[in-house]
Design a protein around this motif. Structure first.
Motif, PDB file in Angstrom:
ATOM      1  N   ALA A  62      74.588  42.573 -32.671  1.00  9.88           N
ATOM      2  CA  ALA A  62      73.329  42.408 -33.403  1.00  9.88           C
ATOM      3  C   ALA A  62      73.588  42.022 -34.858  1.00  9.88           C
ATOM      4  N   ILE A  63      74.542  42.686 -35.497  1.00  8.36           N
ATOM      5  CA  ILE A  63      74.855  42.362 -36.893  1.00  8.36           C
ATOM      6  C   ILE A  63      75.493  40.981 -36.978  1.00  8.36           C
ATOM      7  N   ASP A  75      70.779  48.787 -29.057  1.00  5.66           N
ATOM      8  CA  ASP A  75      71.383  47.493 -29.349  1.00  5.66           C
ATOM      9  C   ASP A  75      72.903  47.615 -29.407  1.00  5.66           C
ATOM     10  N   LEU A 114      72.979  33.840 -38.257  1.00  5.22           N
ATOM     11  CA  LEU A 114      71.731  33.129 -38.542  1.00  5.22           C
ATOM     12  C   LEU A 114      71.591  32.875 -40.043  1.00  5.22           C
ATOM     13  N   LYS A 115      71.956  33.855 -40.851  1.00  9.20           N
ATOM     14  CA  LYS A 115      71.887  33.669 -42.304  1.00  9.20           C
ATOM     15  C   LYS A 115      72.849  32.569 -42.756  1.00  9.20           C
ATOM     16  N   LEU A 128      68.372  48.594 -36.793  1.00  9.20           N
ATOM     17  CA  LEU A 128      68.682  48.255 -35.411  1.00  9.20           C
ATOM     18  C   LEU A 128      68.352  49.411 -34.482  1.00  9.20           C
ATOM     19  N   ASP A 155      72.767  38.419 -36.705  1.00  2.80           N
ATOM     20  CA  ASP A 155      71.972  38.378 -37.932  1.00  2.80           C
ATOM     21  C   ASP A 155      72.711  37.625 -39.036  1.00  2.80           C
ATOM     22  N   HIS A 173      71.231  48.344 -42.606  1.00  6.83           N
ATOM     23  CA  HIS A 173      70.823  48.487 -41.207  1.00  6.83           C
ATOM     24  C   HIS A 173      70.736  49.952 -40.765  1.00  6.83           C
TER      25      HIS A 173
END
Length: 235
Positions: A11-12, A6, A18-19, A2, A15, A40
């Motif tokens: 951000a994590i 950010d 989405l997974k 990252l 991510d 990361h």
């Protein structure tokens, strides 16, 4: 890795979310804050905060070995679908009314990817394209709170969705329903979209319950086998 600029937690979180949406985290996987932080190249705390946010939203549960995907009971599935049926058909009807050419192009592109992934038996691509289709039509929902709530309730099913798409018959039935909704969106017919989304919800609930019953039966069957193996190991 990252970027320093950010917001690390956001951000994590994005991510991991989405997974989860794409069923890239199985019920047997464990998400560990130190492992995520190392991957990361950041400190442990932002990773832990992101995981705890997912716990507070109902996606994950804490275990002695990290965080795991929340597994749904049959009652959970029925209850969540009851809520979805109250929200999604009406929201989809509004989306059909307000859909722009750009969003229409997005859902068509996503539908094409869905059909291609199904023809290739590519389950990861099918899961990803299914998420893209959902996210595209939700962009046409002018109430952001409604769109966010629908997205959250759909994402609760990720631990069961993988099993549904792994069954060819269930996958084809699911995609046929999605194709009918897509055609109604292209017709810009709110009533047709609402009716087809409602039918889709009932069919999806039946498919998810069937998969979850099978998962629970398999887990129950495997339990005595694990006990026998453990006893041999301690003998």
């Amino acid at each position: 890795m990252l970027k320093p600029s950010d917001n690390l937690v956001d951000a994590i979180y994005a991510d991991l979310r989405l997974k989860l949406q794409r069923s890239a985290v199985s019920p047997t996987d464990r998400l560990v804050d130190t492992e995520i932080a190392n991957a990361h190249g950041i400190s442990r705390m932002p990773a832990r905060e992101a995981l705890l946010r997912l716990v507070s939203e109902g996606y994950l549960v804490g275990t002695t070995r990290g965080f795991a995907v929340r597994e749904l009971s049959l009652e959970d599935i029925s209850g969540l679908f009851e809520v979805r049926r109250q929200l999604e058909p009406r929201a989809a009807a509004c989306a059909a009314r307000d859909m722009t050419p750009d969003i229409e192009a997005e859902i068509t592109a996503a539908m094409n990817r869905v059909e291609r992934a199904l023809s290739e038996s590519n389950i990861p691509a099918l899961l990803a394209a299914n998420v893209d289709f959902r996210n595209a039509w939700l962009k046409a929902v002018n109430n952001p709170h409604m769109a966010a709530t629908i997205s959250r309730f759909i994402d609760y099913f990720q631990s069961v969705r993988l099993g549904t798409f792994a069954d060819p018959g269930a996958a084809y039935q699911y995609i046929d329903g999605l194709s009918r909704i897509h055609a109604a969106f292209l017709a810009h017919d709110p009533l047709m979209v609402q009716d087809r989304m409602t039918l889709f919800m009932f069919a999806a609930e039946e498919a998810y319950l069937s998969v979850r019953r099978r998962q629970l039966q398999e887990a129950e069957t495997a339990r005595p086998v694990r006990r026998r193996i453990q006893k041999r190991g301690t003998a």
